[in-house]
Design a protein around this motif. Structure first.
Motif, PDB file in Angstrom:
ATOM      1  N   ASP A  24       0.667  43.439  -2.372  1.00  0.00           N
ATOM      2  CA  ASP A  24       0.472  42.258  -3.541  1.00  0.00           C
ATOM      3  C   ASP A  24      -0.828  41.891  -3.816  1.00  0.00           C
ATOM      4  OD1 ASP A  24      -0.413  40.978  -1.214  1.00  0.00           O
ATOM      5  OD2 ASP A  24       1.697  39.452  -1.442  1.00  0.00           O
ATOM      6  N   PHE A  25      -1.915  42.423  -3.636  1.00  0.00           N
ATOM      7  CA  PHE A  25      -3.229  42.080  -4.048  1.00  0.00           C
ATOM      8  C   PHE A  25      -3.765  40.857  -3.493  1.00  0.00           C
ATOM      9  CE2 PHE A  25      -1.903  45.095  -7.390  1.00  0.00           C
ATOM     10  CZ  PHE A  25      -2.965  46.060  -7.245  1.00  0.00           C
ATOM     11  N   SER A  26      -3.000  40.243  -2.448  1.00  0.00           N
ATOM     12  CA  SER A  26      -3.545  39.066  -1.449  1.00  0.00           C
ATOM     13  C   SER A  26      -4.324  39.366  -0.346  1.00  0.00           C
ATOM     14  CB  SER A  26      -2.271  38.334  -1.207  1.00  0.00           C
ATOM     15  OG  SER A  26      -1.530  39.206  -0.312  1.00  0.00           O
ATOM     16  N   ARG A  27      -4.190  40.760   0.055  1.00  0.00           N
ATOM     17  CA  ARG A  27      -4.937  41.067   1.410  1.00  0.00           C
ATOM     18  C   ARG A  27      -5.037  42.662   1.371  1.00  0.00           C
ATOM     19  NH1 ARG A  27      -1.474  40.781   6.962  1.00  0.00           N
ATOM     20  NH2 ARG A  27       0.328  41.644   5.895  1.00  0.00           N
ATOM     21  N   ILE A  28      -6.022  42.906   2.126  1.00  0.00           N
ATOM     22  CA  ILE A  28      -6.228  44.490   2.306  1.00  0.00           C
ATOM     23  C   ILE A  28      -5.905  44.794   3.793  1.00  0.00           C
ATOM     24  CG2 ILE A  28      -8.077  46.262   2.478  1.00  0.00           C
ATOM     25  CD1 ILE A  28      -9.773  44.586   0.702  1.00  0.00           C
ATOM     26  N   GLN A  29      -4.986  45.723   4.126  1.00  0.00           N
ATOM     27  CA  GLN A  29      -4.863  46.357   5.295  1.00  0.00           C
ATOM     28  C   GLN A  29      -5.216  47.799   5.305  1.00  0.00           C
ATOM     29  OE1 GLN A  29      -0.797  44.878   6.825  1.00  0.00           O
ATOM     30  NE2 GLN A  29      -0.718  44.460   4.510  1.00  0.00           N
ATOM     31  N   GLU A  30      -5.362  48.385   6.518  1.00  0.00           N
ATOM     32  CA  GLU A  30      -5.910  49.857   6.965  1.00  0.00           C
ATOM     33  C   GLU A  30      -4.739  50.605   7.031  1.00  0.00           C
ATOM     34  OE1 GLU A  30      -8.583  52.655   9.395  1.00  0.00           O
ATOM     35  OE2 GLU A  30      -8.440  50.624  10.050  1.00  0.00           O
ATOM     36  N   LEU A  31      -4.489  51.543   6.100  1.00  0.00           N
ATOM     37  CA  LEU A  31      -3.390  52.687   5.961  1.00  0.00           C
ATOM     38  C   LEU A  31      -3.767  53.681   7.209  1.00  0.00           C
ATOM     39  CD1 LEU A  31      -0.899  53.468   4.783  1.00  0.00           C
ATOM     40  CD2 LEU A  31      -1.953  54.675   3.107  1.00  0.00           C
ATOM     41  N   ARG A  32      -3.245  53.525   8.273  1.00  0.00           N
ATOM     42  CA  ARG A  32      -3.659  54.713   9.087  1.00  0.00           C
ATOM     43  C   ARG A  32      -3.170  56.018   9.130  1.00  0.00           C
ATOM     44  NH1 ARG A  32      -5.804  52.741  13.860  1.00  0.00           N
ATOM     45  NH2 ARG A  32      -6.223  55.229  14.082  1.00  0.00           N
ATOM     46  N   VAL A  33      -3.891  57.092   9.218  1.00  0.00           N
ATOM     47  CA  VAL A  33      -3.551  58.565   9.285  1.00  0.00           C
ATOM     48  C   VAL A  33      -2.968  58.661  10.797  1.00  0.00           C
ATOM     49  CG1 VAL A  33      -4.046  60.651   8.670  1.00  0.00           C
ATOM     50  CG2 VAL A  33      -5.257  58.755   7.520  1.00  0.00           C
ATOM     51  N   ALA A  34      -1.817  59.031  10.883  1.00  0.00           N
ATOM     52  CA  ALA A  34      -1.312  59.274  12.068  1.00  0.00           C
ATOM     53  C   ALA A  34      -2.162  60.355  12.957  1.00  0.00           C
ATOM     54  CB  ALA A  34       0.182  59.801  11.889  1.00  0.00           C
ATOM     55  N   GLY A  35      -2.339  60.021  13.884  1.00  0.00           N
ATOM     56  CA  GLY A  35      -3.039  60.883  14.952  1.00  0.00           C
ATOM     57  C   GLY A  35      -4.616  60.967  14.768  1.00  0.00           C
ATOM     58  N   GLN A  36      -5.189  60.208  13.730  1.00  0.00           N
ATOM     59  CA  GLN A  36      -6.239  60.354  13.486  1.00  0.00           C
ATOM     60  C   GLN A  36      -7.218  58.943  13.512  1.00  0.00           C
ATOM     61  OE1 GLN A  36      -5.420  63.707   9.892  1.00  0.00           O
ATOM     62  NE2 GLN A  36      -7.298  62.384   9.753  1.00  0.00           N
ATOM     63  N   ASN A  37      -8.387  58.830  13.816  1.00  0.00           N
ATOM     64  CA  ASN A  37      -8.828  57.429  13.651  1.00  0.00           C
ATOM     65  C   ASN A  37      -9.708  57.152  12.430  1.00  0.00           C
ATOM     66  OD1 ASN A  37      -8.828  57.264  16.540  1.00  0.00           O
ATOM     67  ND2 ASN A  37     -10.545  58.387  17.028  1.00  0.00           N
ATOM     68  N   GLY A  83     -17.452  31.737 -17.059  1.00  0.00           N
ATOM     69  CA  GLY A  83     -16.231  32.509 -17.356  1.00  0.00           C
ATOM     70  C   GLY A  83     -16.283  33.880 -16.574  1.00  0.00           C
ATOM     71  N   LEU A  84     -17.119  34.152 -15.559  1.00  0.00           N
ATOM     72  CA  LEU A  84     -17.323  35.430 -14.910  1.00  0.00           C
ATOM     73  C   LEU A  84     -15.819  35.531 -14.099  1.00  0.00           C
ATOM     74  CD1 LEU A  84     -20.747  35.224 -13.458  1.00  0.00           C
ATOM     75  CD2 LEU A  84     -19.969  36.244 -15.853  1.00  0.00           C
ATOM     76  N   VAL A  85     -15.405  36.738 -13.979  1.00  0.00           N
ATOM     77  CA  VAL A  85     -14.081  37.144 -13.539  1.00  0.00           C
ATOM     78  C   VAL A  85     -14.271  37.629 -12.067  1.00  0.00           C
ATOM     79  CG1 VAL A  85     -11.958  38.281 -13.709  1.00  0.00           C
ATOM     80  CG2 VAL A  85     -13.082  37.441 -15.588  1.00  0.00           C
ATOM     81  N   ASP A  86     -13.625  36.991 -11.087  1.00  0.00           N
ATOM     82  CA  ASP A  86     -13.793  37.751  -9.842  1.00  0.00           C
ATOM     83  C   ASP A  86     -12.773  38.675  -9.367  1.00  0.00           C
ATOM     84  OD1 ASP A  86     -15.918  35.912  -9.065  1.00  0.00           O
ATOM     85  OD2 ASP A  86     -14.679  34.450  -8.081  1.00  0.00           O
ATOM     86  N   PRO A  87     -13.238  39.461  -8.296  1.00  0.00           N
ATOM     87  CA  PRO A  87     -12.356  40.637  -7.890  1.00  0.00           C
ATOM     88  C   PRO A  87     -11.041  40.106  -7.498  1.00  0.00           C
ATOM     89  CG  PRO A  87     -14.180  40.273  -6.386  1.00  0.00           C
ATOM     90  CD  PRO A  87     -14.674  39.505  -7.613  1.00  0.00           C
ATOM     91  N   ILE A  88     -10.045  40.828  -7.406  1.00  0.00           N
ATOM     92  CA  ILE A  88      -8.552  40.563  -6.845  1.00  0.00           C
ATOM     93  C   ILE A  88      -8.634  41.039  -5.405  1.00  0.00           C
ATOM     94  CG2 ILE A  88      -7.471  40.352  -9.143  1.00  0.00           C
ATOM     95  CD1 ILE A  88      -6.513  43.264  -8.549  1.00  0.00           C
TER      96      ILE A  88
END
Length: 623
Positions: A548-561, A492-497
């Motif tokens: 939708d908690f199905s994947r992670i994407q990077e949220l880019r900061v405009a003009g910054q690495n 019954g261990l619960v995995d992360p989303i």
């Protein structure tokens, strides 16, 4: 790699084991790697070469052999300080393959593990000297002398850059180590910034001006809490890096009327703890204190703050993994995240440093306060999210109430205050203002960072699992994850989303589901969070989002690495807009801390054009 288990029982005058086969090539490879191809293991005539020692006669002065050292490390995992130092002398010779006595080269060649000698005392080697000790108390435990191989790259796919971009607008600066920005019910246009060094700043969002709302270290309130009780930061043994301090803040839902707010802080060991897992005297590092305060005028920039009411005191074994988040849920109850107590692996262990040439113990450090794992044990508050009612007084100490809807009643082996457990260091969590969902980011150890959907009574796996992977403690060596199931884990261990490995960061910082209006077309309903830094020594935090908690994407900061900060936390104002807090030192030093608002991307119009994605969300394409 096959799993080899040795199950052993210790009785008043008995110590025995069940032995299993071991593949010859695997053991020989390990032996030769450490001691060379010409070591006695390859000498069939050397029938007195004892399994736990490198020398032919079994003496300890020449050091341990490869298998003996592995057994020795496994034994250190026991909470008993006696067993932690036990290595059984296997006798001087054995040609009959006696599984309960000595083991020689012949038995190793046949693939047998050594047995444990029976008797009224156990002989062990420690630091090159043979001693005798009484047989330890009765213990039954399963150990894995041949654990599965680690996963070198648990999540091969990297986090990719998403289509959404934002900019960060500095609202206020000059903080030391800001960890969180909190809004207070009934106080619009203001965020309260928690500075780790013991200060709560009141920041006016329209102009960024800040005033000291609360300063524990200066004793500038009428409380009876002594400033000297608070932990002095920067003395944790890792230079200025320190996970203690003023860590959390929450305002009562009726703050506008009753003026009550709550803090989570690290204090010196001066109180009788409500909860403690520490067995050895003097092993306390500090105490976690949850306190209630009352202000004279909730709308004042510098109100008179009354005496401290202490709700809860928890002993902390080590300086790290303190959790530290406080927040009232939509149900009106106070939720509190508590880390597993610190150190590594969430296990008691005696870590010894050995001089390889002499076999002598140079130093011995006891990691106490965990036994086999605090987080896996709902009978204590460490490694859990608690839920209490500060307006009631039905707790054991009479300072708070326990909601009747909590998952455990406290009459069994579970603590009534525990809402969910199996968390390593849930440093930041938040509620979705639209539906009340509770999302907690759990900081991983060596491999996996995770986001969990927290529900009442769930066990989120630590230290049986790290993320969705099986975790194996490794004594004085780093613990690791494997694809091989841990047979000792409960069901019954619960995995992360959501989860990512250390190719993409090193420490997750939990955020919020965006429910504001300024970025609604682009990020409405997305969970926005961060990694503290992609490099431990560089302020290079990264922002992430998930639609939708199905994947992670990077949220880019405009003009910054990158964000250009060690991202220590987030904030949410009364309108649902989000803020980032962090500093450039990665520690409670300097005055580089800032509060920044997440705003639509600021870009050069000549090179960027807005487009609509398939999901009808606004994105920018820049040439």
């Amino acid at each position: 790699m096959r799993k080899i288990f040795a199950k052993y029982l210790v009785f008043a005058a008995f110590f025995a084991a069940v032995n299993n086969a071991h593949a010859e090539p695997e053991f020989l490879a390990e032996w030769r790697k450490l001691y060379g191809a010409d070591s006695p293991i390859d000498d069939d005539n050397n029938t007195e070469c004892q399994i736990c020692h490198i020398s032919a006669g079994g003496g300890s002065s020449a050091g341990w052999n490869a298998y003996g050292w592995r057994v020795r490390e496994v034994l250190q995992g026991f909470s008993s300080s006696e067993i932690a130092r036990v290595i059984v002398q296997a006798g001087v010779s054995d040609s009959d393959q006696d599984a309960a006595g000595a083991t020689n080269v012949t038995e190793i060649k046949l693939g047998n593990h050594p047995g444990w000698r029976e008797g009224t005392s156990l002989r062990y080697f420690a630091g090159g000297n043979v001693s005798e000790i009484p047989t330890p108390a009765s213990i039954e435990q399963t150990i894995d002398l041949d654990p599965p191989a680690p996963l070198n790259d648990p999540i091969p796919l990297r986090i990719v850059e998403g289509q959404q971009q934002i900019s960060l607008e500095t609202v206020s600066s000059g903080f030391i180590s800001p960890l969180l920005a909190v809004s207070a019910p009934g106080v619009d246009g203001v965020l309260f910034v928690v500075d780790q060094v013991g200060v709560i700043w009141r920041v006016v969002l329209s102009d960024g001006s800040k005033t000291r709302f609360f300063d524990i270290t200066a004793g500038s309130f009428t409380a009876e809490a002594n400033a000297s009780d608070l932990v002095t930061l920067g003395n944790a043994g890792f230079g200025p890096f320190d996970e203690r301090g003023l860590l959390g803040l929450a305002f009562h839902p009726n703050y506008a009327d009753n003026g009550k707010f709550y803090t989570y802080q690290s204090e010196n060991v001066v109180y009788t703890a409500d909860f403690s897992t520490i067995a050895s005297e003097g092993q306390h590092n500090h105490q976690t204190v949850i306190a209630e305060w009352t202000v004279s005028d909730p709308n004042s920039a510098a109100p008179l703050i009354g005496s401290k009411r202490q709700l809860l005191v928890i002993d902390q074994p080590q300086f790290n993994h303190n959790g530290g988040m406080l927040a009232f849920g939509p149900d009106g109850y106070l939720y509190i995240s508590i880390g597993d107590g610190g150190a590594a692996d969430d296990q008691d262990v005696t870590i010894e440093t050995i001089n390889i040439s002499t076999g002598l113990i140079v130093s011995r450090v006891l990691v106490d306060g965990h036994q086999d794992g605090n987080a896996r044990n709902p009978a204590n508050p460490l490694g859990a999210i608690l839920r209490i009612d500060p307006d009631q007084n039905g707790s054991t100490n009479g300072e708070y109430g326990i909601p009747v809807s909590n998952p455990f009643d406290g009459n069994g082996t579970e603590l009534a205050e525990v809402y969910a457990y199996g968390l390593r260091n849930s440093y930041r969590f938040s509620f979705d203002s639209a539906n009340g969902n509770l999302y907690a980011a759990d900081v991983g150890q060596n491999d996996i960072e995770e986001i969990n959907l927290i529900e009442a009574g769930n066990n989120y796996g630590w230290n049986f699992k790290e993320g969705s992977f099986w975790f194996y403690p490794n004594q004085s060596q780093p613990g690791y994850v494997s694809a091989v199931e841990n047979d000792a884990a409960p069901a019954g261990l619960v995995d992360p989303i959501l989860e990512y490995d250390h190719d993409d960061g090193i420490s997750v910082t939990g955020g919020y589901v965006y429910r504001g209006s300024e970025l609604d077309e682009a990020l409405g309903g997305a969970y926005i969070f961060a990694d503290w830094s992609s490099d431990f020594g560089v302020p290079s935090g990264r922002l992430f989002y998930s639609d939708d908690f199905s994947r992670i994407q990077e949220l880019r900061v405009a003009g910054q690495n990158s964000v250009g900060l060690f991202v220590t936390g987030f904030g949410q104002d009364t309108s649902g807009e989000l803020y980032v807090v962090g500093n450039k030192t990665g520690s409670p030093t300097g005055e580089t801390g800032v509060l920044q608002k997440i705003v639509p991307p600021v870009v050069d119009d000549e090179f960027c054009v807005p487009i609509k994605t398939q999901g009808e969300k606004l994105a920018l394409v820049c040439l």
